[in-house]
Scaffold this active site. Structure first.
Site, short mmCIF file in Angstrom:
data_model
loop_
_atom_site.label_atom_id
_atom_site.label_comp_id
_atom_site.label_asym_id
_atom_site.label_seq_id
_atom_site.Cartn_x
_atom_site.Cartn_y
_atom_site.Cartn_z
CD GLN A 75 49.03 39.87 33.49
OE1 GLN A 75 49.04 38.73 33.95
NE2 GLN A 75 49.16 40.11 32.19
CB SER A 76 42.54 39.34 37.77
OG SER A 76 41.81 38.51 38.66
CG ASN A 77 47.23 35.72 40.13
OD1 ASN A 77 47.88 35.35 39.17
ND2 ASN A 77 47.71 36.58 41.02
CB ALA A 79 40.22 37.13 35.95
#
Ligand SMILES: *Cc1c(COP(=O)(O)O)cnc(C)c1O
Length: 325
Positions: A75-77, A79
């Protein structure tokens, strides 16, 4: 240090807004608290990573890259916004993510797919393992004739932090007399840039549990950007909101999500901005932030992460009230 120009991606300066109802709920005076809307930086759904990507992707373009590679949690913002920046600039993007397909759904992953990024799942590895997987992806891309550039974890480096020095400059102009900027501390580049622009005593970082030694990372990224000495041991870093770890939803964060939503119509996320507000609340309780001091809460974005976090969605839905009861 690199001197490539940044590539414009966002819309700046972002606004600051008063938050009198939230201020009162936290125990501050109604005029004390402001929100810096860095959730409104522009493309890809917005968020703090846009400011850092302007610099890191600017350097990649100057080196002739045609493909961006970066790493992160599912859930990397960062990325997701790297994927959006790539789409906007016509660059291919490969996201090297921890875990395996299906470990996480919706939220940022849905947007990664929409932006057309390719995903490389690295398995349950630590940061070193994630970096090795990214190096392998880079080697394969080069073997295929592509020109990949590796964007660091979270977009954080001395170069990426420059984007947040600019945010600090905006804050100085928008909020004269500012005493404390409160911000979530993940990979460190955001706090580092603010420290470089505002001074270490004016920035309160609330650790989210992404690094073993977050203060050291902040000092490393900030020091080259300022003539003042940056002492990691003297930075204002709170580590009391990590709970059971980066992905866990704590009661304090749940309360913070509801408080911001119900006082100001402001949506926070369970990993970063929810922890930052819970940390501000704790700082008011223990006197580190006091009524009468001008305080800004830096809203760094992260809304998609709310929908990628099943426990946070369940908590949010539980709060629905039935009309007539
Ligand atoms: C990445 C992130 C942060 C933390 O920024 P760092 O520069 O990694 O410390 C804060 N808030 C949100 C929403 C983020 O995605």
């Amino acid at each position: 240090m690199s001197h490539h120009p940044p590539v414009p991606l966002g819309t700046f300066p972002t606004p600051v807004e008063p938050a009198p109802r939230l201020a009162a709920a936290l125990g501050l005076g109604p005029d004390d608290l402001w929100v810096k809307r860095d959730d409104l930086t522009g493309p890809g759904g917005g968020g703090n990573k846009i400011r850092k990507l302007e610099w890191t992707v600017g350097a990649a373009l100057a080196e002739g890259a045609d493909t961006l590679v970066t790493t992160g949690a599912p859930q990397s913002n960062h990325a997701r916004l790297t994927a959006a920046a790539g789409a906007r600039l016509g660059l291919d993007v490969v996201l090297v993510l921890r875990g395996s397909p299906g470990v996480s759904r919706s939220g940022n992953l849905a947007l990664d797919g929409l932006f057309g990024a390719r995903l490389a799942w690295a398995g349950e590895v630590d940061q070193a393992g994630l970096d090795r997987a990214a190096a392998e992806v880079g080697a394969r891309l080069r073997a295929d004739g592509a020109r990949p550039a590796l964007i660091p974890f979270g977009g954080s480096s001395v170069l990426g932090a420059r984007g947040y020095a600019r945010c600090g400059t905006e804050l100085r102009e928008q909020l004269p007399g500012l005493r404390t900027a409160v911000v979530a501390l993940g990979s460190g580049g955001t706090m580092a840039g603010l420290v470089a622009a505002l001074g270490g005593g004016s920035v309160l970082g609330v650790d989210v549990g992404a690094l073993a030694d977050p203060a050291a990372a902040v000092a490393e990224f900030a020091a080259p950007l300022t003539t003042e000495e940056v002492d990691a041991g003297r930075l204002r870093v709170r580590r009391d909101q990590v709970g059971a770890g980066y992905a866990a939803l704590t009661d304090a964060v749940s309360r913070a999500l509801r408080l911001a939503a119900r006082t100001e119509g402001l949506v926070l996320d369970p990993t970063y901005t929810g922890r930052a507000l819970a940390g501000l609340h704790a700082a008011v309780r223990d006197g580190d932030v006091r009524p009468g001091e001008r305080t800004v809460f830096v809203h760094t974005g992260g809304l998609p992460g709310l929908f990628g976090h099943p426990a946070a969605v369940a908590f949010a839905e539980e709060g629905a009230r039935t009309f007539g009861d």
